[in-house]
Design a protein around this motif. Structure first.
Motif, PDB file in Angstrom:
ATOM      1  N   GLU A  13       0.824  -1.208   0.000  1.00  0.00           N
ATOM      2  CA  GLU A  13       0.000   0.000   0.000  1.00  0.00           C
ATOM      3  C   GLU A  13       0.856   1.255   0.000  1.00  0.00           C
ATOM      4  N   LYS A  14       1.938   1.234   0.769  1.00  0.00           N
ATOM      5  CA  LYS A  14       2.766   2.423   0.920  1.00  0.00           C
ATOM      6  C   LYS A  14       3.677   2.676  -0.280  1.00  0.00           C
ATOM      7  N   GLU A  15       3.987   1.650  -1.060  1.00  0.00           N
ATOM      8  CA  GLU A  15       4.925   1.832  -2.151  1.00  0.00           C
ATOM      9  C   GLU A  15       4.292   2.457  -3.388  1.00  0.00           C
ATOM     10  N   LYS A  16       2.972   2.558  -3.445  1.00  0.00           N
ATOM     11  CA  LYS A  16       2.300   3.137  -4.595  1.00  0.00           C
ATOM     12  C   LYS A  16       2.573   4.638  -4.663  1.00  0.00           C
ATOM     13  N   PRO A  17       2.871   5.176  -5.853  1.00  0.00           N
ATOM     14  CA  PRO A  17       3.076   6.627  -5.962  1.00  0.00           C
ATOM     15  C   PRO A  17       1.831   7.422  -5.600  1.00  0.00           C
ATOM     16  N   GLY A  18       0.647   6.861  -5.875  1.00  0.00           N
ATOM     17  CA  GLY A  18      -0.600   7.524  -5.535  1.00  0.00           C
ATOM     18  C   GLY A  18      -1.247   6.885  -4.331  1.00  0.00           C
ATOM     19  N   ASP A  19      -2.572   6.813  -4.357  1.00  0.00           N
ATOM     20  CA  ASP A  19      -3.315   6.233  -3.246  1.00  0.00           C
ATOM     21  C   ASP A  19      -3.435   4.727  -3.447  1.00  0.00           C
ATOM     22  N   GLY A  20      -2.606   3.972  -2.721  1.00  0.00           N
ATOM     23  CA  GLY A  20      -2.652   2.524  -2.824  1.00  0.00           C
ATOM     24  C   GLY A  20      -3.327   1.858  -1.656  1.00  0.00           C
ATOM     25  N   VAL A  21      -3.996   2.657  -0.805  1.00  0.00           N
ATOM     26  CA  VAL A  21      -4.608   2.133   0.411  1.00  0.00           C
ATOM     27  C   VAL A  21      -5.864   1.341   0.081  1.00  0.00           C
ATOM     28  N   GLY A  22      -5.986   0.163   0.677  1.00  0.00           N
ATOM     29  CA  GLY A  22      -7.189  -0.638   0.493  1.00  0.00           C
ATOM     30  C   GLY A  22      -8.410   0.062   1.076  1.00  0.00           C
ATOM     31  N   ASP A  23      -9.544  -0.138   0.461  1.00  0.00           N
ATOM     32  CA  ASP A  23     -10.773   0.538   0.889  1.00  0.00           C
ATOM     33  C   ASP A  23     -11.341  -0.165   2.113  1.00  0.00           C
ATOM     34  N   PRO A  24     -11.327   0.483   3.286  1.00  0.00           N
ATOM     35  CA  PRO A  24     -11.830  -0.185   4.490  1.00  0.00           C
ATOM     36  C   PRO A  24     -13.333  -0.421   4.465  1.00  0.00           C
ATOM     37  N   ALA A  25     -14.076   0.399   3.709  1.00  0.00           N
ATOM     38  CA  ALA A  25     -15.525   0.207   3.635  1.00  0.00           C
ATOM     39  C   ALA A  25     -15.864  -1.127   2.966  1.00  0.00           C
ATOM     40  N   VAL A  26     -15.101  -1.476   1.943  1.00  0.00           N
ATOM     41  CA  VAL A  26     -15.321  -2.755   1.264  1.00  0.00           C
ATOM     42  C   VAL A  26     -15.008  -3.910   2.209  1.00  0.00           C
ATOM     43  N   VAL A  27     -13.913  -3.781   2.951  1.00  0.00           N
ATOM     44  CA  VAL A  27     -13.542  -4.825   3.911  1.00  0.00           C
ATOM     45  C   VAL A  27     -14.606  -4.966   4.987  1.00  0.00           C
ATOM     46  N   SER A  28     -15.111  -3.836   5.461  1.00  0.00           N
ATOM     47  CA  SER A  28     -16.130  -3.868   6.508  1.00  0.00           C
ATOM     48  C   SER A  28     -17.379  -4.611   6.048  1.00  0.00           C
ATOM     49  N   MET A  29     -17.814  -4.330   4.825  1.00  0.00           N
ATOM     50  CA  MET A  29     -18.994  -5.012   4.299  1.00  0.00           C
ATOM     51  C   MET A  29     -18.742  -6.508   4.133  1.00  0.00           C
ATOM     52  N   ALA A  30     -17.526  -6.847   3.659  1.00  0.00           N
ATOM     53  CA  ALA A  30     -17.197  -8.257   3.439  1.00  0.00           C
ATOM     54  C   ALA A  30     -17.155  -9.027   4.754  1.00  0.00           C
ATOM     55  N   THR A  31     -16.557  -8.432   5.789  1.00  0.00           N
ATOM     56  CA  THR A  31     -16.466  -9.128   7.073  1.00  0.00           C
ATOM     57  C   THR A  31     -17.842  -9.268   7.729  1.00  0.00           C
ATOM     58  N   GLU A  32     -18.678  -8.263   7.581  1.00  0.00           N
ATOM     59  CA  GLU A  32     -20.020  -8.343   8.166  1.00  0.00           C
ATOM     60  C   GLU A  32     -20.841  -9.441   7.499  1.00  0.00           C
ATOM     61  N   PHE A  33     -20.625  -9.618   6.204  1.00  0.00           N
ATOM     62  CA  PHE A  33     -21.340 -10.657   5.468  1.00  0.00           C
ATOM     63  C   PHE A  33     -20.779 -12.042   5.786  1.00  0.00           C
ATOM     64  N   ALA A  34     -19.456 -12.129   5.991  1.00  0.00           N
ATOM     65  CA  ALA A  34     -18.799 -13.435   6.129  1.00  0.00           C
ATOM     66  C   ALA A  34     -18.953 -14.038   7.513  1.00  0.00           C
ATOM     67  N   ALA A  35     -19.102 -13.208   8.541  1.00  0.00           N
ATOM     68  CA  ALA A  35     -19.102 -13.712   9.913  1.00  0.00           C
ATOM     69  C   ALA A  35     -20.508 -13.913  10.458  1.00  0.00           C
ATOM     70  N   ARG A  36     -20.634 -14.844  11.396  1.00  0.00           N
ATOM     71  CA  ARG A  36     -21.909 -15.015  12.094  1.00  0.00           C
ATOM     72  C   ARG A  36     -22.186 -13.814  12.976  1.00  0.00           C
ATOM     73  N   ARG A  37     -21.127 -13.303  13.601  1.00  0.00           N
ATOM     74  CA  ARG A  37     -21.242 -12.117  14.435  1.00  0.00           C
ATOM     75  C   ARG A  37     -19.960 -11.307  14.281  1.00  0.00           C
ATOM     76  N   LEU A  38     -20.099  -9.982  14.164  1.00  0.00           N
ATOM     77  CA  LEU A  38     -18.946  -9.112  13.942  1.00  0.00           C
ATOM     78  C   LEU A  38     -18.808  -8.114  15.094  1.00  0.00           C
ATOM     79  N   ILE A  39     -17.590  -8.015  15.625  1.00  0.00           N
ATOM     80  CA  ILE A  39     -17.229  -6.992  16.607  1.00  0.00           C
ATOM     81  C   ILE A  39     -16.092  -6.203  15.977  1.00  0.00           C
ATOM     82  N   ALA A  40     -16.333  -4.922  15.666  1.00  0.00           N
ATOM     83  CA  ALA A  40     -15.331  -4.150  14.932  1.00  0.00           C
ATOM     84  C   ALA A  40     -15.337  -2.696  15.391  1.00  0.00           C
ATOM     85  N   PHE A  41     -14.268  -2.289  16.047  1.00  0.00           N
ATOM     86  CA  PHE A  41     -14.062  -0.889  16.395  1.00  0.00           C
ATOM     87  C   PHE A  41     -12.570  -0.674  16.628  1.00  0.00           C
ATOM     88  N   ASP A  42     -12.165   0.565  16.871  1.00  0.00           N
ATOM     89  CA  ASP A  42     -10.744   0.886  16.971  1.00  0.00           C
ATOM     90  C   ASP A  42     -10.205   0.489  18.345  1.00  0.00           C
TER      91      ASP A  42
END
Length: 515
Positions: free
Chosen positions: A127-156
């Motif tokens: 992610e850091k080596e990209k000249p531009g924005d190479g950061v993965g989209d956390p919103a996509v990950v959040s949706m995927a984990t909520e769909f994949a798990a029976r129960r999701l606990i997610a906060f900072d």
């Protein structure tokens, strides 16, 4: 919670629970695994813990795998050595993308798995080596984990741990306790922490905060980009020269651009001195007048606001003196101590790596000196052989600190250096091109300013960025003749940011030339 609901299996007549912990180096994954094992054994269960290390600290997390079951007289449980995809009850990830990787590995299933993850990010090398924005989209990950798990606990959980002076493992343990995925009460979890005997007080605070957070708000929304925050412009800065800068911003520029200008002024004063910030405001005043003449008031003076940001960054370019200055600052020492969780009476040593080259040294010299050396290839080669080698400097030693302080001191005479003269000339050529574009197309002028994103970094990174920037700017005269010139310039900018070697940019420039 009954066995069927929790997804637990009956193996050899005993209830078995499987837990996978994904943690990076320094996050206390091993401590968390030890707490879980100690908790189970204290409650009369048999437990086994194994670990599979990642390739490196940030290219792959260590997976700690735990299986536990009540001790029965009839049979002794036999535990697996590593998690089986589709057969894990609890997955705990110390970082959001590690949670995504656990989903990709098949460890998280909607019928069985409780997924506990921190939503903070620790960016991977890819992610850091990209000249531009190479950061993965956390919103996509959040949706995927909520769909994949029976129960999701997610906060900072990292933020909670830092606020309580602890590490993330304590917060994750608190979240685990609150889910009731294990048939043990809160007191048993707290006893496991207490029995460890290290950092107990702070760990219990982080545990309690995460426990309550899990009960009250188990899933928080994630965003790809943090909110922009500007320091409020004060009525007075407490110094005559700084007050003059604040007054200049307030009396000369509209409200919509003052916050960005004040941020730029703060950056330039820190970089050099108040006179340099005044030079910045003088240039911004000229750009504001041009913006106003081109109807900028109907657009909220967007051109001026964009210029306020990019011109300030361009005027605070990274050079060897700037790097040395940043490395010996007290604020950096304090940040390092916090990052390594050093106690007040602990001595922290820092080793800095420096690899200067002859052209960087010439750039820091007075303009005439630097040009004299560069115009004599043999002298330049000799100088490069002397300075072009890696150096490891310990800034906690007198000699190491004074060496970097001496280099940093050259920054006070930066205005007369060869590098400063070249940066100023390059910056003015860019702003002239932006103003010319603005005369025919306001959007194109904005895009010319935005292309400054391509110039960043230090040494080779900076050289590559300038090369791409100049190639993109070469297309502006052609694009100025088109109604969709701003759209095409944005495409060129994105192509330049997409890859490091510029292959995509070369193809896009050929397309523009054929228009």
């Amino acid at each position: 919670m009954n066995d069927a609901a929790s997804g637990r299996k009956d193996v050899a007549g005993a209830q078995r629970i499987s837990i996978a912990i994904l943690a990076m180096g320094g996050q206390g994954g091993g401590v968390l695994a030890d707490w879980v094992v100690a908790l189970a054994e204290a409650q009369g269960w048999a437990a086994q813990s194994t670990s599979v290390p990642g390739v490196a600290q940030r290219t792959g997390a260590t997976i700690y795998y735990i299986e536990m079951a009540p001790i029965r007289a009839a049979a002794e449980p036999v535990f697996a050595l590593m998690p089986t995809p589709g057969d894990v009850d609890v997955v705990m990830a110390s970082e959001l993308m590690e949670a995504a990787r656990s989903v990709l590995r098949g460890l998280v299933t909607p019928a069985q798995t409780t997924l506990i993850t921190s939503t903070h990010r620790a960016f991977a090398v890819a992610e850091k080596e990209k000249p531009g924005d190479g950061v993965g989209d956390p919103a996509v990950v959040s949706m995927a984990t909520e769909f994949a798990a029976r129960r999701l606990i997610a906060f900072d959980m990292e933020a909670i741990a830092k606020a309580e002076g602890s590490v993330i493992s304590a917060a994750m343990f608190g979240a685990l306790a609150a889910t009731e995925a294990l048939p043990f009460d809160r007191a048993a979890f707290e006893s496991a922490i207490g029995a460890s005997g290290t950092g107990v007080t702070s760990s219990l605070r982080a545990f309690a905060t995460a426990f309550e957070r899990t009960r009250q708000n188990p899933v928080e929304a994630v965003r790809r980009f943090p909110d922009k925050r500007f320091v409020a412009m004060p009525d007075t800065a407490g110094h005559p020269e700084l007050d003059r800068l604040v007054a200049r911003i307030r009396t000369t520029f509209p409200e919509s651009v003052r916050s960005m200008l004040f941020t730029g002024v703060r950056r330039l004063v820190d970089y050099l001195d108040p006179d340099y910030a005044l030079e910045y405001l003088d240039r911004m005043g000229m750009l504001f007048d041009i913006d106003r003449a081109r109807g900028g008031d109907t657009r909220g003076f967007a051109f001026t606001a964009a210029a306020a940001k990019h011109v300030a960054i361009a005027m605070t370019y990274d050079d060897v003196t700037r790097v040395a200055d940043l490395k010996i600052r007290e604020s950096r020492k304090a940040r390092v101590r916090v990052e390594v969780a050093a106690a007040e009476d602990t001595i922290v040593t820092t080793t800095e790596y420096f690899h200067p080259r002859a052209n960087e040294l010439c750039g820091a010299l007075p303009k005439s000196w630097g040009e004299w050396i560069e115009s004599r290839p043999e002298v330049f080669k000799v100088l490069d052989r002397v300075v072009n080698r890696g150096r490891r400097i310990r800034t906690n030693t007198v000699i190491g600190y004074l060496a970097l302080a001496a280099v940093a001191n050259f920054g006070k005479r930066r205005r007369g250096s060869l590098r400063h003269a070249r940066e100023a000339a390059h910056r003015e050529a860019w702003l002239t091109l932006a103003v010319q574009a603005l005369e025919t197309d306001y959007a194109l002028g904005m895009e010319v300013l935005a292309c400054r994103r391509l110039v960043k970094g230090y040494s080779d990174t900076h050289a590559r960025g300038v090369s791409k920037f100049d190639r993109v700017m070469s297309a502006v005269p052609t694009l100025a003749k088109r109604d969709d010139g701003a759209v095409w310039l944005d495409r060129l900018k994105r192509a330049a940011l997409a890859d490091e070697d510029g292959t995509g940019l070369d193809g896009m420039l050929k397309t523009v030339a054929s228009l």
